[in-house]
Design a protein around this motif. Structure first.
Motif, PDB file in Angstrom:
ATOM      1  N   UNK A  63       0.791  -1.229   0.000  1.00 49.98           N
ATOM      2  CA  UNK A  63       0.000   0.000   0.000  1.00 49.98           C
ATOM      3  C   UNK A  63       0.823   1.278   0.000  1.00 49.98           C
ATOM      4  N   UNK A  65       1.740   2.657   2.555  1.00 46.89           N
ATOM      5  CA  UNK A  65       1.277   3.406   3.711  1.00 46.89           C
ATOM      6  C   UNK A  65       1.941   2.790   4.937  1.00 46.89           C
ATOM      7  N   UNK A  82       7.482  12.995  14.241  1.00 46.41           N
ATOM      8  CA  UNK A  82       6.504  12.820  13.164  1.00 46.41           C
ATOM      9  C   UNK A  82       6.907  13.636  11.948  1.00 46.41           C
ATOM     10  N   UNK A  83       7.382  14.835  12.228  1.00 46.57           N
ATOM     11  CA  UNK A  83       7.835  15.703  11.161  1.00 46.57           C
ATOM     12  C   UNK A  83       8.935  15.033  10.336  1.00 46.57           C
ATOM     13  N   UNK A  86       7.543  12.113   8.328  1.00 42.39           N
ATOM     14  CA  UNK A  86       6.826  12.623   7.172  1.00 42.39           C
ATOM     15  C   UNK A  86       7.750  13.011   6.040  1.00 42.39           C
ATOM     16  N   UNK A  90       7.523  11.116   2.493  1.00 37.75           N
ATOM     17  CA  UNK A  90       7.167  11.834   1.269  1.00 37.75           C
ATOM     18  C   UNK A  90       8.198  11.613   0.183  1.00 37.75           C
ATOM     19  N   UNK A  95       2.874   7.191   2.447  1.00 32.38           N
ATOM     20  CA  UNK A  95       1.982   8.012   3.249  1.00 32.38           C
ATOM     21  C   UNK A  95       2.053   7.529   4.688  1.00 32.38           C
ATOM     22  N   UNK A  96       1.700   8.417   5.592  1.00 31.51           N
ATOM     23  CA  UNK A  96       1.850   8.137   7.013  1.00 31.51           C
ATOM     24  C   UNK A  96       0.521   8.247   7.743  1.00 31.51           C
ATOM     25  N   UNK A  97       0.189   7.215   8.476  1.00 31.75           N
ATOM     26  CA  UNK A  97      -0.997   7.278   9.328  1.00 31.75           C
ATOM     27  C   UNK A  97      -0.551   7.329  10.771  1.00 31.75           C
ATOM     28  N   UNK A  98      -1.075   8.294  11.498  1.00 32.60           N
ATOM     29  CA  UNK A  98      -0.633   8.478  12.876  1.00 32.60           C
ATOM     30  C   UNK A  98      -1.766   8.169  13.852  1.00 32.60           C
ATOM     31  N   UNK A  99      -1.442   7.434  14.888  1.00 32.56           N
ATOM     32  CA  UNK A  99      -2.391   7.209  15.975  1.00 32.56           C
ATOM     33  C   UNK A  99      -1.679   7.419  17.292  1.00 32.56           C
ATOM     34  N   UNK A 118      -5.471  -3.203   8.909  1.00 31.40           N
ATOM     35  CA  UNK A 118      -5.640  -2.202   7.872  1.00 31.40           C
ATOM     36  C   UNK A 118      -4.595  -2.430   6.792  1.00 31.40           C
ATOM     37  N   UNK A 119      -4.195  -1.380   6.187  1.00 35.14           N
ATOM     38  CA  UNK A 119      -3.464  -1.551   4.939  1.00 35.14           C
ATOM     39  C   UNK A 119      -1.973  -1.327   5.070  1.00 35.14           C
ATOM     40  N   UNK A 120      -1.483  -1.098   6.281  1.00 33.01           N
ATOM     41  CA  UNK A 120      -0.108  -0.631   6.384  1.00 33.01           C
ATOM     42  C   UNK A 120       0.951  -1.672   5.994  1.00 33.01           C
ATOM     43  N   UNK A 121       2.048  -1.140   5.447  1.00 29.10           N
ATOM     44  CA  UNK A 121       3.183  -1.975   5.048  1.00 29.10           C
ATOM     45  C   UNK A 121       4.206  -2.086   6.163  1.00 29.10           C
TER      46      UNK A 121
ATOM     47  N   UNK B  53      -9.083  -4.670   3.759  1.00 27.54           N
ATOM     48  CA  UNK B  53      -9.611  -3.310   3.587  1.00 27.54           C
ATOM     49  C   UNK B  53      -9.340  -2.733   2.197  1.00 27.54           C
ATOM     50  N   UNK B  96      -6.409   8.383   9.521  1.00 28.82           N
ATOM     51  CA  UNK B  96      -6.002   9.754   9.256  1.00 28.82           C
ATOM     52  C   UNK B  96      -4.581   9.818   8.714  1.00 28.82           C
TER      53      UNK B  96
END
Lengths: 338, 338
Positions: A63, A65, A82-83, A86, A90, A95-99, A118-121, B53, B96
Motif C-alpha cells: 500500500x 502506507x 513525526x515531522x 513525514x 514523502x 503516506x503516514x498514518x498516525x495514531x 488495515x493496509x499498512x506496510x 480493507x 487519518x
DNA sequence: AACGAGTGTGCAAACGTTTGAAATTTAAAC
DNA sequence: GTTTAAATTTCAAACGTTTGCACACTCGTT
C-alpha cells in the motif's frame, strides 16, 4: 460522492485497444509500438489519467502506507519525530498514518490491532510508559508487518530501533555540572521501569564516578513532570535538603524546578544550576533560559522511517539493527558560563 | 514480505462452498441458512479472518481514509487539533493521514496533489500563511473529494469550516484589560493578510470603541513570534512608548514580551499587563504565568472531523456550514486579579 | 400433474490494475 | 507463395470483496 476518475479502461475504449496494451504503453514496455505509445500517452495526459492507488495496492499487495503509534502527539519531541518521519516518507512515496496511545497500554494494543487489520506496510512505534508485554507487536510481526521502534522500545522484542543516547546525554550534562564545581547535584528521575529513565540515571551516576564525586543516593528522587516538580522542589527546599544543582529527566520538570527555585529567592544559576533534557521550545522562553540536552527528534524520525523503508523493501530477513543518536548539550542561562 | 492473510476464498474452499455464500454468511444475509452461517462463522473465527480493507476500498470506492494538511505539526495548537481529529476518526472507523505544508504555499499545493491522487475520502485543511489561491482545493472538489477548513480558511472557497471566534476572544481579552483600568493597550498583531490577524485586531479595536476608550493607532504593531517580540518590546521600551498593557496575537509573542519587560525591570502585571492567545502549555511555565485566550484546538479537531464525516456520508450536496467555536479567557498572573 | 412460492446456493461481473501466455499481424526469407 | 521469425496486441486470470440474477430444490396448492 466521489466522481470516478479516468481509468485505463476508459483510455482503452476510446482508443479501441485493450487495457493491457494501455497499461504496457504507459509503462514504456518494449513490446508496444512507438505509435501506440504516443497515442496512449497523449490521451492519458489530456484526460489527466492517474493510476488508482487502491487497485495498485490490491494487486501489488503493497500500500505504501505506514503506521505510526506515538504516546502523545501533543508533545514537542514526538511531533518533531513525526515531522521527520513525514519528510522521509514523502521523499519515498509513502503516506503516514498516525495514531496516539495517550500513554495507555490498552489503547496502544487497540491501535496496533486496527493497524494490523488495515493496509499498512510497516509500523513505527514508540511504546507507552506502561507497556511491558508485546504480544500485540508479535502479532504484527507474524503477519509480516515490520516494526521499527523509536525512542522507547521493548528490549525483549527483537526489531530495528532508533534510540537517543540517553546515557551519554545525561553523562555530559552531569559532568558539565561537576566541572562547573557542583558537588551536590540532584537528579529528578523518570520511572525506572523504562529504559529512558534508567539510562539517564545511569549517566548521572557514572559521571559522578568517573569524576570522583561521591554519590548521595538521597539526591535522586522520582519526579518527571511540571506539576510534581513544583511540589517536589518546594518540598526539598522546605526540608532544607542541601543541593547546588538539579538535573532533570525532561524539560517540563526543569521548568517546574526553575520556577520554584526563583520563587523561593534561590538564584539560578548562581546558587543552583539546572539542566533539563529535550530542548523543548519552551526552554528559551522561561527565565532564565534553560540549559538542556538536545534530543534530535526530527533526525530520529528520519532515521526510523529510513530503516522501515529498508526493511519493507528487503526480501531477505536482515538482522535487526539499533541506531543510537547522539545528544548535544545546549548551554543557556540556568548554568554558569564556563 | 507480508504473508497473505486468510481470505473469503480460503474459507469457501475449505468448506466446499462458494465465496459469495461465505460473504453473505458473514454479513448475516437472510438468504443463507443458519447451518451454513454457523459453519462459516466458526471457521472464520478459527482462522482469524479479517476482510481485506484494500479490496473493500476498491469495491466500495471508499477508503475510509481522510487526509489532513496542517501548517506545522510541531505546534501545540495544531497537534491538539490532530488529536481531536484522530479521536473522532477512530470512533467512526476512519484512518487519518497527516501532511504538513510548513507554511509554504508550494508545499501545500504539492501535498494536496499527492492526496488528490491517493486514496482519501476527504480532506481537512488549515491553509498556510501565504495561501491566497485555491486552485489546488478546487481540483479536489472537482473530483468529489470534500474539503473542510479548520482554523484558517479561504473566504472565496465555499466549503465547511470550523473556526475560532477570534474576534470575540480578542474583544474579551481587551475588554478585560480596559476594565482592569488599562488605557494604553498595545496590540502585537499578526499578518493582516489572514483573517486570524484581522479578526483579532478587530476585536481589540471594537473593545475600545464599545468601552469608549480612544484608539491610538500607533499602539498596534506587527509582531507575531517570540524572537521579534524580544526585539520589538525592547524597541518600544527604548523609544519610550507609553503603554500599560500588551495584547498579543499568540502566546509565543506574549512570552517574548513578558521576558523583555521583566528583564527591563518593568513589573508584570503591576506596571504592564500582558495577555496572549492560544493557551499553549508553556503559558503556565513562564514567570509570571500568562493570562491568555484559550483556543479549543482539540474540540476544533473533533468538530472538523465530524463535519467531514457528515459531508462524506451525505448523498446530496448540502449547503456548506461554518461553525464558530467560542474562546475562553484564562486568567493567570500577567494580569491583575479582579 | 402442473403451478407458484419460498429457500438456499452459485455464477459472473464489477472495482482498476498487471502480466504470462496465447493470438494475431507484419515483415522478411526462401 | 509458402514458411518462419519477429513484432505487436489481446486474452484471461489474478488481487479480495460484493451483489443482481439465475438456478435448483422443496413444499404445499390447485
Amino acid at each position: 460522492m466521489k466522481s470516478p476518475n479516468v481509468t485505463i479502461k476508459d483510455i482503452a475504449r476510446l482508443l479501441g485497444i485493450s487495457p493491457s496494451t494501455v497499461s504496457r504503453a504507459l509503462k514504456d514496455h518494449p513490446d508496444i509500438s512507438q505509435a501506440t505509445k504516443d497515442q496512449v500517452n497523449k490521451l492519458a495526459a489530456e484526460m489527466n489519467y492517474r493510476p488508482n492507488p487502491i487497485a495498485l495496492s490490491l494487486r501489488n499487495r503493497r500500500s505504501n502506507v505506514i503506521g505510526v503509534v506515538i504516546p502523545e502527539i501533543v508533545h514537542f519531541f514526538f511531533s518533531s519525530v513525526i515531522s521527520g518521519i513525514n519528510k522521509v516518507a514523502n521523499e519515498h512515496g509513502f503516506s503516514v498514518m498516525v495514531s496516539q496511545s495517550s500513554e495507555d497500554f490498552e489503547k496502544e494494543v487497540e491501535v496496533c490491532e486496527t493497524f494490523r487489520h488495515s493496509i499498512i506496510d510497516g509500523l513505527l512505534i514508540s511504546v507507552s510508559k506502561h507497556t511491558t508485554e508485546y504480544e500485540h507487536l508479535r502479532r504484527l510481526d507474524e503477519e509480516g508487518i515490520p516494526v521499527v521502534f523509536f525512542d522507547r522500545m521493548i528490549e525483549e522484542f527483537n526489531a530495528d530501533r532508533v534510540l537517543i543516547n540517553d546515557y551519554e546525554g545525561a553523562f555530559e550534562a552531569t559532568q558539565y555540572l561537576i566541572v562547573e564545581g557542583r558537588r551536590r547535584i540532584m537528579h529528578f528521575a523518570g520511572p525506572q521501569s523504562r529504559l529512558i529513565g534508567k539510562n539517564r540515571l545511569k549517566g548521572y551516576l557514572e559521571a559522578h564516578r568517573k569524576n570522583g564525586v561521591v554519590i548521595d543516593e538521597s539526591l535522586v528522587i522520582n519526579c518527571d513532570n511540571f506539576e510534581s516538580a513544583l511540589v517536589q522542589t518546594q518540598r526539598i527546599i522546605d526540608e532544607g535538603v542541601k543541593f547546588d544543582a538539579i538535573f532533570t529527566v525532561n524539560d517540563f520538570t526543569a521548568a517546574g524546578v526553575v520556577k520554584t527555585l526563583v520563587k523561593n529567592g534561590i538564584k539560578v544559576p548562581e546558587d543552583v544550576s539546572v539542566i533539563g533534557f529535550g530542548n523543548d521550545y519552551m526552554a528559551e522562553m522561561i527565565e532564565p533560559t534553560l540549559t538542556t540536552v538536545c534530543q534530535p527528534g526530527f533526525t530520529m524520525g528520519e532515521k526510523a522511517m529510513q530503516m522501515l523503508i529498508n526493511r519493507i523493501n528487503s526480501e531477505k530477513t536482515l538482522e535487526p539493527k539499533t541506531e543510537v543518536l547522539p545528544t548535544k548539550l545546549i548551554i543557556r542561562n540556568t548554568t554558569k558560563k564556563r
